[in-house]
Design a protein around this motif. Structure first.
Motif, mmCIF file in Angstrom:
data_model
loop_
_atom_site.group_PDB
_atom_site.id
_atom_site.type_symbol
_atom_site.label_atom_id
_atom_site.label_comp_id
_atom_site.label_asym_id
_atom_site.label_seq_id
_atom_site.Cartn_x
_atom_site.Cartn_y
_atom_site.Cartn_z
ATOM 1 N N ARG A 153 50.783 -10.248 -38.363
ATOM 2 C CA ARG A 153 50.868 -11.409 -39.256
ATOM 3 C C ARG A 153 50.366 -12.684 -38.596
ATOM 4 O O ARG A 153 50.036 -13.640 -39.273
ATOM 5 C CB ARG A 153 52.304 -11.592 -39.740
ATOM 6 C CG ARG A 153 52.840 -10.403 -40.528
ATOM 7 C CD ARG A 153 54.296 -10.580 -40.899
ATOM 8 N NE ARG A 153 54.797 -9.450 -41.668
ATOM 9 C CZ ARG A 153 55.235 -8.314 -41.148
ATOM 10 N NH1 ARG A 153 55.233 -8.163 -39.820
ATOM 11 N NH2 ARG A 153 55.683 -7.340 -41.909
ATOM 12 N N ASN A 154 50.348 -12.682 -37.269
ATOM 13 C CA ASN A 154 49.903 -13.871 -36.540
ATOM 14 C C ASN A 154 49.135 -13.403 -35.315
ATOM 15 O O ASN A 154 49.700 -12.768 -34.424
ATOM 16 C CB ASN A 154 51.104 -14.734 -36.132
ATOM 17 C CG ASN A 154 50.682 -16.125 -35.726
ATOM 18 O OD1 ASN A 154 49.557 -16.551 -35.973
ATOM 19 N ND2 ASN A 154 51.581 -16.860 -35.092
ATOM 20 N N ILE A 155 47.833 -13.706 -35.257
ATOM 21 C CA ILE A 155 46.913 -13.123 -34.283
ATOM 22 C C ILE A 155 46.290 -14.219 -33.439
ATOM 23 O O ILE A 155 45.937 -15.293 -33.945
ATOM 24 C CB ILE A 155 45.795 -12.340 -35.014
ATOM 25 C CG1 ILE A 155 46.390 -11.225 -35.868
ATOM 26 C CG2 ILE A 155 44.778 -11.788 -34.030
ATOM 27 C CD1 ILE A 155 45.418 -10.631 -36.873
ATOM 28 N N ALA A 156 46.117 -13.957 -32.141
ATOM 29 C CA ALA A 156 45.370 -14.841 -31.246
ATOM 30 C C ALA A 156 44.274 -14.032 -30.563
ATOM 31 O O ALA A 156 44.517 -12.906 -30.114
ATOM 32 C CB ALA A 156 46.284 -15.466 -30.196
ATOM 33 N N ASP A 157 43.077 -14.596 -30.503
ATOM 34 C CA ASP A 157 41.946 -13.982 -29.784
ATOM 35 C C ASP A 157 41.527 -14.972 -28.709
ATOM 36 O O ASP A 157 40.887 -15.982 -29.000
ATOM 37 C CB ASP A 157 40.799 -13.694 -30.761
ATOM 38 C CG ASP A 157 39.576 -13.103 -30.067
ATOM 39 O OD1 ASP A 157 39.709 -12.664 -28.907
ATOM 40 O OD2 ASP A 157 38.498 -13.081 -30.685
ATOM 41 N N ILE A 158 41.901 -14.681 -27.473
ATOM 42 C CA ILE A 158 41.665 -15.598 -26.360
ATOM 43 C C ILE A 158 40.369 -15.194 -25.646
ATOM 44 O O ILE A 158 40.215 -14.046 -25.222
ATOM 45 C CB ILE A 158 42.842 -15.566 -25.359
ATOM 46 C CG1 ILE A 158 44.177 -15.773 -26.092
ATOM 47 C CG2 ILE A 158 42.653 -16.628 -24.274
ATOM 48 C CD1 ILE A 158 44.295 -17.067 -26.867
ATOM 49 N N GLY A 159 39.453 -16.150 -25.488
ATOM 50 C CA GLY A 159 38.140 -15.843 -24.940
ATOM 51 C C GLY A 159 37.267 -15.202 -25.997
ATOM 52 O O GLY A 159 36.596 -14.208 -25.763
ATOM 53 N N LEU A 231 47.945 -10.294 -29.715
ATOM 54 C CA LEU A 231 47.091 -11.151 -28.893
ATOM 55 C C LEU A 231 46.001 -10.289 -28.280
ATOM 56 O O LEU A 231 46.291 -9.237 -27.701
ATOM 57 C CB LEU A 231 47.911 -11.854 -27.812
ATOM 58 C CG LEU A 231 47.174 -12.891 -26.943
ATOM 59 C CD1 LEU A 231 48.110 -14.022 -26.532
ATOM 60 C CD2 LEU A 231 46.571 -12.238 -25.686
ATOM 61 N N ILE A 232 44.751 -10.732 -28.420
ATOM 62 C CA ILE A 232 43.587 -10.023 -27.891
ATOM 63 C C ILE A 232 42.965 -10.893 -26.812
ATOM 64 O O ILE A 232 42.758 -12.096 -27.030
ATOM 65 C CB ILE A 232 42.548 -9.768 -29.001
ATOM 66 C CG1 ILE A 232 43.200 -9.100 -30.213
ATOM 67 C CG2 ILE A 232 41.378 -8.944 -28.480
ATOM 68 C CD1 ILE A 232 42.419 -9.283 -31.501
ATOM 69 N N ALA A 233 42.651 -10.323 -25.675
ATOM 70 C CA ALA A 233 42.001 -11.072 -24.596
ATOM 71 C C ALA A 233 40.967 -10.183 -23.939
ATOM 72 O O ALA A 233 41.313 -9.267 -23.184
ATOM 73 C CB ALA A 233 43.021 -11.565 -23.571
ATOM 74 N N ASN A 234 39.708 -10.436 -24.224
ATOM 75 C CA ASN A 234 38.595 -9.698 -23.621
ATOM 76 C C ASN A 234 37.916 -10.654 -22.644
ATOM 77 O O ASN A 234 36.937 -11.312 -22.990
ATOM 78 C CB ASN A 234 37.633 -9.219 -24.712
ATOM 79 C CG ASN A 234 36.455 -8.443 -24.145
ATOM 80 O OD1 ASN A 234 36.501 -7.943 -23.026
ATOM 81 N ND2 ASN A 234 35.377 -8.366 -24.907
ATOM 82 N N GLY A 261 37.886 -6.295 -20.481
ATOM 83 C CA GLY A 261 37.141 -7.054 -19.493
ATOM 84 C C GLY A 261 37.474 -6.617 -18.079
ATOM 85 O O GLY A 261 37.009 -7.216 -17.116
ATOM 86 N N LEU A 262 38.283 -5.565 -17.956
ATOM 87 C CA LEU A 262 38.684 -5.080 -16.641
ATOM 88 C C LEU A 262 38.061 -3.722 -16.381
ATOM 89 O O LEU A 262 37.928 -2.896 -17.287
ATOM 90 C CB LEU A 262 40.207 -4.981 -16.536
ATOM 91 C CG LEU A 262 40.904 -4.054 -17.533
ATOM 92 C CD1 LEU A 262 42.045 -3.296 -16.861
ATOM 93 C CD2 LEU A 262 41.450 -4.868 -18.709
ATOM 94 N N LEU A 263 37.669 -3.510 -15.134
ATOM 95 C CA LEU A 263 37.154 -2.211 -14.723
ATOM 96 C C LEU A 263 38.304 -1.212 -14.581
ATOM 97 O O LEU A 263 39.456 -1.599 -14.356
ATOM 98 C CB LEU A 263 36.415 -2.337 -13.392
ATOM 99 C CG LEU A 263 35.130 -3.169 -13.421
ATOM 100 C CD1 LEU A 263 34.722 -3.539 -12.004
ATOM 101 C CD2 LEU A 263 34.020 -2.401 -14.119
ATOM 102 N N VAL A 264 37.984 0.063 -14.699
ATOM 103 C CA VAL A 264 38.988 1.104 -14.508
ATOM 104 C C VAL A 264 39.667 0.947 -13.146
ATOM 105 O O VAL A 264 40.877 1.140 -13.018
ATOM 106 C CB VAL A 264 38.334 2.492 -14.640
ATOM 107 C CG1 VAL A 264 39.314 3.593 -14.258
ATOM 108 C CG2 VAL A 264 37.817 2.710 -16.057
ATOM 109 N N THR A 265 38.890 0.546 -12.137
ATOM 110 C CA THR A 265 39.447 0.378 -10.792
ATOM 111 C C THR A 265 40.398 -0.809 -10.695
ATOM 112 O O THR A 265 41.155 -0.916 -9.731
ATOM 113 C CB THR A 265 38.309 0.205 -9.770
ATOM 114 O OG1 THR A 265 37.474 -0.889 -10.193
ATOM 115 C CG2 THR A 265 37.471 1.464 -9.666
#
Length: 301
Positions: A153-159, A231-234, A261-265
């Motif tokens: 119901r309430n979404i944030a997309d950071i970056g 909240l989404i942060a890519n 935005g993060l590597l598997v490692t």
């Protein structure tokens, strides 16, 4: 005449370079960067092209160098014929399909497949056309969450970059309120133009997207619109770890966080930071060398 700086390197090095460019708040928006596979028969060999408005300056060469770890790959300058170099940078960027989403640049036709949402995202100064494995992975994760019954119901997309992930979230949850933010001022007009192009309403009401320029969660609008249940942060691993407490503080009880935005490692370090903030892993997707994480607040936390 325009020019470009070209770098041929392993796919992982080019993907890391693209991610670093996207995260650099001081990047010159006139230096447009794109990455692509050189030869389908050699999928691990990629090329990065940085398009310049004139003959490459030393500052532009140095900016491209900073995208790579040592030993530095060779950077080759090429003089180009008169052309729209932003459009040239889009050539070869085939449409992608992730979940129920079809994402393309303007030189490709829209998809009319039933049940598929078509997005047209020009490849220009902002990151997030869907071509990068992290963005495509986030689209697939959001689609999977919707199919599993997640309500937002309430979404944030950071970056947010181009705004694509926020657009996709509003398509999945059309009655939600959505707030998108980015540290780079060039993203504000990019998101506004892309929203108009894709029929996404802007504003501060349900079913609309509220766009702000902010560093992390340090913004009155982001604070006023909280708490968020999605909240989404890519972005990148380091800022994801640094922002874990701020993200957690902005969430509603039992809220959902999607990180990329993060590597598997790098995944273990990111997950440890969010475990300390009260979040556990709900699901993960790997797309190439990249991880996409769906985290949820621990019950009883």
């Amino acid at each position: 005449m325009s020019w470009k700086l070209a770098v041929t390197a392993p796919r992982l090095a080019i993907e890391q370079a693209l991610a670093r460019q996207e995260a650099d708040p001081d990047w010159d928006p006139a230096l447009v960067v794109t990455g692509f596979e050189v030869d389908p028969d050699e999928p691990e060999v990629w090329q990065l092209d940085a398009y310049c408005e004139g003959k490459p300056s030393q500052a532009e060469r140095n900016a491209v160098k900073r995208l790579f770890d040592a030993p530095l790959p060779r950077i080759r300058p090429f003089e180009l014929p008169d052309a729209d170099w932003v459009s040239e940078s889009q050539k070869g960027m085939d449409p992608i399909r992730a979940g129920r989403f079809h994402v393309r640049t303007p030189d490709h036709p829209r998809s009319n497949e039933p049940g598929v949402r078509d997005f047209c995202i020009p490849a220009a100064q902002a990151f997030g056309t869907g071509q990068h494995a992290t963005t495509a992975g986030c689209l697939a994760m959001l689609d999977a969450m919707k199919r599993q019954g997640v309500m937002a119901r309430n979404i944030a997309d950071i970056g947010t970059g181009t705004g694509l992930l926020a657009f996709a979230a509003l398509h999945l949850w059309p009655r939600a309120h959505a707030t998108a933010s980015d540290i780079d001022p060039v993203c504000l007009p990019a998101v506004e133009e892309n929203a108009e192009l894709n029929g996404v309403p802007l504003g501060n009401r349900r079913g609309q997207l509220d766009m702000v320029i902010a560093e992390g969660m340090d913004d009155d609008t982001l604070q006023d619109n909280a708490p968020y249940d999605l909240l989404i942060a890519n972005i990148l691993a380091a800022p994801l770890i640094e922002l874990a407490p701020a993200f957690a503080a902005a969430m509603a009880p039992r809220g959902h966080i999607v990180l990329s935005g993060l590597l598997v490692t790098q995944e273990a370090h990111v997950r440890a930071a969010y475990r300390l903030a009260g979040y556990r892993l709900q699901a993960r997707i790997t797309n190439g060398d990249w991880s996409i994480l769906w985290l949820r607040q621990r019950f009883g936390f």
